[in-house]
Design a protein around this motif. Sequence first.
Motif, PDB file in Angstrom:
ATOM      1  N   THR A 105     -24.378 -16.956  78.412  1.00 23.38           N
ATOM      2  CA  THR A 105     -23.515 -16.632  77.388  1.00 23.38           C
ATOM      3  C   THR A 105     -23.620 -16.253  76.389  1.00 23.38           C
ATOM      4  OG1 THR A 105     -25.118 -18.518  77.052  1.00 23.38           O
ATOM      5  CG2 THR A 105     -23.471 -18.912  78.579  1.00 23.38           C
ATOM      6  N   GLY A 106     -24.674 -15.043  75.703  1.00 21.91           N
ATOM      7  CA  GLY A 106     -24.800 -14.899  75.070  1.00 21.91           C
ATOM      8  C   GLY A 106     -25.917 -14.843  74.261  1.00 21.91           C
ATOM      9  N   SER A 123     -27.920 -12.442  80.496  1.00 20.53           N
ATOM     10  CA  SER A 123     -27.123 -13.237  79.587  1.00 20.53           C
ATOM     11  C   SER A 123     -25.671 -13.633  80.389  1.00 20.53           C
ATOM     12  CB  SER A 123     -27.516 -12.435  78.059  1.00 20.53           C
ATOM     13  OG  SER A 123     -26.731 -13.394  77.177  1.00 20.53           O
ATOM     14  N   PRO A 133     -20.623 -19.921  74.620  1.00 23.78           N
ATOM     15  CA  PRO A 133     -21.140 -19.061  74.085  1.00 23.78           C
ATOM     16  C   PRO A 133     -22.155 -19.665  73.284  1.00 23.78           C
ATOM     17  CG  PRO A 133     -18.422 -18.401  73.824  1.00 23.78           C
ATOM     18  CD  PRO A 133     -18.762 -19.990  74.390  1.00 23.78           C
ATOM     19  N   LYS A 134     -23.763 -18.491  72.917  1.00 28.25           N
ATOM     20  CA  LYS A 134     -24.405 -19.419  72.259  1.00 28.25           C
ATOM     21  C   LYS A 134     -24.039 -18.629  70.703  1.00 28.25           C
ATOM     22  CE  LYS A 134     -25.868 -21.926  75.608  1.00 28.25           C
ATOM     23  NZ  LYS A 134     -24.716 -22.056  76.300  1.00 28.25           N
ATOM     24  N   GLN A 135     -25.079 -19.450  69.719  1.00 22.18           N
ATOM     25  CA  GLN A 135     -25.019 -17.868  68.652  1.00 22.18           C
ATOM     26  C   GLN A 135     -26.919 -18.352  68.234  1.00 22.18           C
ATOM     27  OE1 GLN A 135     -23.124 -15.910  67.254  1.00 22.18           O
ATOM     28  NE2 GLN A 135     -25.137 -15.486  66.100  1.00 22.18           N
TER      29      GLN A 135
END
Length: 165
Positions: free
Chosen positions: A12-13, A10, A138-140
């Motif tokens: 960007t998370g 990963s 960053p991803k959520q």
Amino acid sequence: MKRLLVVWCSMTGGARQMALALADAARTAAPSEVEVECLEASVAGAAEVLAADAYAFVTPENLASMAGRMKDFFDRSYYAVLDQVNGRPYAVLVCAGSDGAGAVRQVERIATGLRLRAVAPALIVCTHAQTRAAILAPKQIAPAELARCAEIGAALAAGLAAGVF
């Protein structure tokens, strides 16, 4: 005890969140029957693949392909495990910005070469990141999408524990 190997990478998370949701659910589904090893692709290798009874491969989509670190994992492991993992179950999850189909196709082709057996349809979580800023941010991952990842993890663990796979 059966062993599930979750290999992820990963940037960007997003894919990391997906892998952890899958691994946590697998641990909960069959805690005394299935050991779950969740490794970043840069540290996973042939020894871990050979020691596992099933696999989950979790990668971001990068330029319509699987991430380079995931490809590197397969490059380092492929020939060392060839003809030794035939028929073992696997699932693939992709964190995509647009469609993820290219990344899925690449992982599935490698899995076919290894003679692995898909036990769940590929799961693509699309973040719709299309601008430079959105792609690099960053991803959520939404709870509903993480729940879909968890379902796959629980199913993998339950299948291993029951001897279905």
